[in-house]
Write a protein that holds these residues in place. Structure first.
Motif, short mmCIF file in Angstrom:
data_model
loop_
_atom_site.label_atom_id
_atom_site.label_comp_id
_atom_site.label_asym_id
_atom_site.label_seq_id
_atom_site.Cartn_x
_atom_site.Cartn_y
_atom_site.Cartn_z
N LYS A 196 -16.97 -33.89 -7.59
CA LYS A 196 -17.97 -33.14 -6.83
C LYS A 196 -19.17 -32.76 -7.68
O LYS A 196 -20.32 -32.88 -7.23
CB LYS A 196 -17.34 -31.88 -6.22
N ASP A 197 -18.93 -32.34 -8.90
CA ASP A 197 -20.05 -31.92 -9.74
C ASP A 197 -20.98 -33.08 -10.08
O ASP A 197 -22.20 -32.93 -10.14
CB ASP A 197 -19.55 -31.24 -11.02
N LYS A 198 -20.39 -34.27 -10.28
CA LYS A 198 -21.21 -35.45 -10.60
C LYS A 198 -22.03 -35.90 -9.39
O LYS A 198 -23.17 -36.36 -9.54
CB LYS A 198 -20.33 -36.59 -11.10
N LEU A 199 -21.47 -35.75 -8.21
CA LEU A 199 -22.21 -36.12 -7.01
C LEU A 199 -23.38 -35.17 -6.78
O LEU A 199 -24.48 -35.59 -6.41
CB LEU A 199 -21.29 -36.12 -5.79
N ILE A 200 -23.15 -33.89 -7.04
CA ILE A 200 -24.24 -32.91 -6.90
C ILE A 200 -25.36 -33.23 -7.88
O ILE A 200 -26.55 -33.18 -7.54
CB ILE A 200 -23.71 -31.49 -7.12
N GLU A 201 -25.00 -33.59 -9.12
CA GLU A 201 -26.01 -33.96 -10.11
C GLU A 201 -26.81 -35.17 -9.64
O GLU A 201 -28.04 -35.22 -9.81
CB GLU A 201 -25.32 -34.28 -11.44
N LEU A 202 -26.13 -36.13 -9.03
CA LEU A 202 -26.81 -37.33 -8.53
C LEU A 202 -27.80 -36.98 -7.42
O LEU A 202 -28.93 -37.48 -7.40
CB LEU A 202 -25.79 -38.34 -8.03
N LEU A 203 -27.38 -36.11 -6.50
CA LEU A 203 -28.24 -35.74 -5.38
C LEU A 203 -29.46 -34.96 -5.84
O LEU A 203 -30.52 -35.01 -5.20
CB LEU A 203 -27.44 -34.93 -4.36
N LEU A 204 -29.32 -34.21 -6.93
CA LEU A 204 -30.43 -33.41 -7.45
C LEU A 204 -31.36 -34.21 -8.36
O LEU A 204 -32.46 -33.75 -8.68
CB LEU A 204 -29.89 -32.20 -8.22
N ASP A 205 -30.92 -35.40 -8.75
CA ASP A 205 -31.71 -36.23 -9.66
C ASP A 205 -32.84 -36.91 -8.89
O ASP A 205 -32.60 -37.75 -8.03
CB ASP A 205 -30.80 -37.28 -10.31
N LYS A 206 -34.06 -36.57 -9.20
CA LYS A 206 -35.22 -37.16 -8.52
C LYS A 206 -35.40 -38.63 -8.88
O LYS A 206 -36.07 -39.37 -8.16
CB LYS A 206 -36.48 -36.37 -8.87
N ASN A 207 -34.83 -39.03 -10.01
CA ASN A 207 -34.96 -40.42 -10.45
C ASN A 207 -33.65 -41.19 -10.27
O ASN A 207 -33.36 -42.13 -11.01
CB ASN A 207 -35.38 -40.46 -11.92
N ARG A 208 -32.86 -40.79 -9.29
CA ARG A 208 -31.55 -41.41 -9.07
C ARG A 208 -31.69 -42.90 -8.73
O ARG A 208 -32.67 -43.33 -8.13
CB ARG A 208 -30.79 -40.71 -7.95
N ASP A 209 -30.69 -43.64 -9.13
CA ASP A 209 -30.64 -45.06 -8.81
C ASP A 209 -30.47 -45.20 -7.29
O ASP A 209 -29.48 -44.73 -6.73
CB ASP A 209 -29.46 -45.71 -9.53
N PRO A 210 -31.41 -45.85 -6.59
CA PRO A 210 -31.33 -45.95 -5.13
C PRO A 210 -30.15 -46.77 -4.63
O PRO A 210 -29.78 -46.68 -3.46
CB PRO A 210 -32.66 -46.62 -4.75
N HIS A 211 -29.54 -47.55 -5.52
CA HIS A 211 -28.40 -48.38 -5.14
C HIS A 211 -27.07 -47.69 -5.39
O HIS A 211 -26.02 -48.22 -5.01
CB HIS A 211 -28.43 -49.70 -5.90
N LEU A 212 -27.11 -46.52 -6.01
CA LEU A 212 -25.88 -45.80 -6.35
C LEU A 212 -25.54 -44.81 -5.25
O LEU A 212 -26.24 -43.83 -5.04
CB LEU A 212 -26.08 -45.08 -7.69
N ALA A 213 -24.44 -45.10 -4.51
CA ALA A 213 -24.02 -44.24 -3.40
C ALA A 213 -25.19 -43.93 -2.47
O ALA A 213 -25.43 -42.78 -2.11
CB ALA A 213 -23.39 -42.96 -3.93
N SER A 214 -25.92 -44.97 -2.09
CA SER A 214 -27.13 -44.79 -1.28
C SER A 214 -26.85 -44.20 0.10
O SER A 214 -27.73 -43.62 0.72
CB SER A 214 -27.85 -46.13 -1.12
#
Length: 232
Positions: A59-77
């Motif tokens: 859960k914590d890693k998913l939250i970090e991903l959602l908050l990342d403005k530069n997230r990889d668009p192909h990662l759990a899109s």
């Protein structure tokens, strides 16, 4: 060598047999999917969440991903907010004691899992199919639904529909089915927002839902579409 009347040739000398895929490769792939977070590749650690396609995340890693403005668009899109996942209620395996349980006489036991089915006692290690209920997040083995026929969750008592059974790390057919259901959920949500008809009821988690009548109609439509797809 052989065939001179004095020796008997071995089978592998006569026929070149096709080598089987390495068992270790399959084990590594299975362990990766069932023991590690799908986005960080770190070991799963509670709290664990599951998405509508049956993938597992810390859960914590998913939250970090959602908050990342530069997230990889192909990662759990397909996950755009925490509403797209459910907190999983996992049942601990009492025979699992950590890393020590994974090694026996120097042999790594990849079958051992930290979690198990609360009904059948089967370990959640990828050898047997598991699923969770979208309505509540409780996790069961697929066999549990055959052992005990229940219309309400066996753990928390919450009602659920067939479309809310999410296969964890399913095969291609199951993944396609879940993707179709996810699409239908989004379409129903958009229709609900644009309609403006009927009474709006707010669920306990703060999300709006249609009246009971509209919910029944939506479920009937889904069942019809799934039947038509299977027949085509």
């Amino acid at each position: 060598m052989g065939c001179d009347g004095g020796t008997i040739p071995k089978r592998d000398e006569l026929v070149k047999t096709k080598k089987k895929p390495e068992q270790t490769d399959r084990d590594v792939e299975r362990v990766t999917r069932w023991r590690f977070c799908a986005i960080s590749q770190e070991p799963l650690c509670q709290p664990v969440v599951g998405c509508q396609l049956g993938q597992l995340y810390n859960k914590d890693k998913l939250i970090e991903l959602l908050l990342d403005k530069n997230r990889d668009p192909h990662l759990a899109s397909h996950v755009t907010s925490m509403k797209d996942v459910r907190n999983l209620r996992l049942t601990l395996n009492p025979s699992f004691t950590g890393k020590r349980a994974d090694t026996i006489n120097g042999y790594v036991d990849s079958m051992k899992s930290e979690f198990q089915c609360p009904v059948t006692g089967l370990e959640m290690n990828g050898k047997t199919s598991f699923c969770f209920l979208w309505s509540c997040g409780c996790v069961f083995s697929e066999r549990a639904f055959k052992v005990i026929e229940f219309e309400k969750c066996h753990l928390c008592g919450k009602s659920f529909d067939l479309e809310e059974i999410i296969a964890i790390n399913g095969n291609e057919d199951e993944l396609q089915r879940l993707n179709n259901i996810m699409t239908l959920r989004k379409e129903r949500k958009l229709k609900r927002k644009s309609d403006g008809n009927g009474e709006i009821v707010w669920d306990a988690d703060g999300t709006s839902s249609t009246t009971q009548l509209n919910r029944i109609r939506n479920i009937s439509l889904l069942s019809q579409q799934l039947c038509e797809k299977n027949q085509s």
